[in-house]
Design a protein around this motif. Structure first.
Motif, mmCIF file in Angstrom:
data_model
loop_
_atom_site.group_PDB
_atom_site.id
_atom_site.type_symbol
_atom_site.label_atom_id
_atom_site.label_comp_id
_atom_site.label_asym_id
_atom_site.label_seq_id
_atom_site.Cartn_x
_atom_site.Cartn_y
_atom_site.Cartn_z
ATOM 1 N N UNK A 54 25.630 98.055 -63.899
ATOM 2 C CA UNK A 54 25.181 97.146 -64.942
ATOM 3 C C UNK A 54 26.261 96.965 -66.000
ATOM 4 N N UNK A 55 26.334 95.762 -66.559
ATOM 5 C CA UNK A 55 27.263 95.447 -67.646
ATOM 6 C C UNK A 55 26.436 95.214 -68.910
ATOM 7 N N UNK A 56 26.712 96.003 -69.946
ATOM 8 C CA UNK A 56 25.968 95.935 -71.200
ATOM 9 C C UNK A 56 26.872 95.371 -72.285
ATOM 10 N N UNK A 57 26.385 94.357 -73.002
ATOM 11 C CA UNK A 57 27.173 93.652 -74.000
ATOM 12 C C UNK A 57 26.360 93.569 -75.287
ATOM 13 N N UNK A 58 27.055 93.832 -76.383
ATOM 14 C CA UNK A 58 26.436 93.664 -77.704
ATOM 15 C C UNK A 58 27.509 93.249 -78.697
ATOM 16 N N UNK A 59 27.201 92.179 -79.438
ATOM 17 C CA UNK A 59 28.090 91.706 -80.493
ATOM 18 C C UNK A 59 27.442 92.010 -81.829
ATOM 19 N N UNK A 60 28.086 92.811 -82.637
ATOM 20 C CA UNK A 60 27.474 93.330 -83.847
ATOM 21 C C UNK A 60 27.194 92.234 -84.867
ATOM 22 N N UNK A 61 28.008 91.204 -84.948
ATOM 23 C CA UNK A 61 27.838 90.169 -85.966
ATOM 24 C C UNK A 61 26.915 89.045 -85.508
#
Length: 296
Positions: A54-61
């Motif tokens: 699995x590829x997990x992505x999160x952009x804080x802004x």
């Protein structure tokens, strides 16, 4: 929508992690109401049920939620993953760790660790791999030696043929064949020509010998050539001992012949003999009466 060209950049607030093994998130255990107990549950694809790769992505802004992409290209927003836990786990893995949230690692958040190495299975497998590599190298070495031996044997076997072909080409091209040196095949060195001495040149040209001085100009009648680091026998004369013996033999021959020179080739006395006997009386003279010998 996950951008496939964007890479992991925690300094810019963009987290992109691909987990080869299962990725666990934390959830309070509903069976414990008095004390909070966390349980680790794996993230699974709601469409295909995949839990690895699995590829997990999160952009804080931009987004406060973690986006997940499975190997089958299914994408969804996973609200069960706490963004703070995910950010703290990513910071502890790549950038500055937050030790206040270190408990999430102990609770089991994040990618599962690799399984322990099974020594019973891995050691024989590694031994087989190493053995195959060693056997392969040994076979290569043996084949290389065999090729070298074959090449040498072919060179030895075809050397007469090559010589015959070269001779045929030389005859066809009109190149004269050079006669081999007799000393070349035997491995013997060709002797250098011997340079005659000055005494032999003087005798060949009929030059008179000097009235004074040694008879042999090479060793000066010493019989040996002596120089710094050199002490050899002279080969141009017989030496003083041989000359004295020859003079004594001539005197004995004249005495046996009654004061006359014996028949045969004329023997001329050497200069040193003449110089030595110049102040002495002849062999047949008398000291008292001064009578001459029979030759006179």
């Amino acid at each position: 929508m996950i951008d496939p060209t964007r890479t992991h950049d925690p300094d810019a607030g963009y987290y992109r992690i691909t987990a080869e093994r299962r990725f666990n998130y934390l959830q309070p255990d509903p069976d414990h109401t008095i004390r909070v107990v966390w349980q680790a549950l794996p993230v699974t694809c709601p469409m295909c049920g995949a839990d690895t790769g699995l590829t997990l992505v999160m952009e804080r802004a931009a987004q406060p939620v973690v986006e997940v992409l499975c190997p089958a290209r299914h994408e969804w927003s996973e609200h069960l993953i706490d963004p703070g836990h995910f950010k703290a786990w990513a910071d502890m893995r790549w950038t500055t760790p937050n030790w206040d949230l270190y408990w999430i690692l102990e609770a089991g958040f994040g990618e599962e660790p690799p399984p322990p190495i099974d020594l019973v299975e891995e050691i024989p497998k590694a031994a087989r791999i190493v053995t195959k590599a060693l056997v392969r190298e040994a076979k290569k070495r043996v084949r290389r030696q065999v090729r070298t031996a074959k090449k040498k044997a072919l060179n030895v076997a075809y050397s007469p043929v090559a010589a015959l072909i070269r001779t045929a080409w030389a005859v066809q091209a009109g190149i004269p064949r050079e006669a081999p040196d007799p000393a070349e095949g035997k491995g013997e060195a060709v002797p250098a020509p011997k340079i005659p001495s000055f005494a032999k040149y003087r005798a060949a040209y009929g030059m008179p010998a000097p009235a004074k001085g040694p008879a042999c100009l090479v060793c000066e009648d010493k019989g040996r050539i002596v120089a710094p680091g050199l002490d050899i026998t002279c080969t141009e004369c017989e030496g003083p001992a041989a000359a004295a013996l020859a003079a004594a033999e001539r005197k004995a021959a004249r005495a046996r012949a009654g004061g006359r020179t014996p028949a045969g080739p004329k023997v001329e006395p050497r200069r040193e003999d003449a110089a030595a006997g110049a102040g002495r009386p002849a062999a047949g003279s008398s000291r008292l009466g001064g009578a001459t010998s029979a030759d006179e």
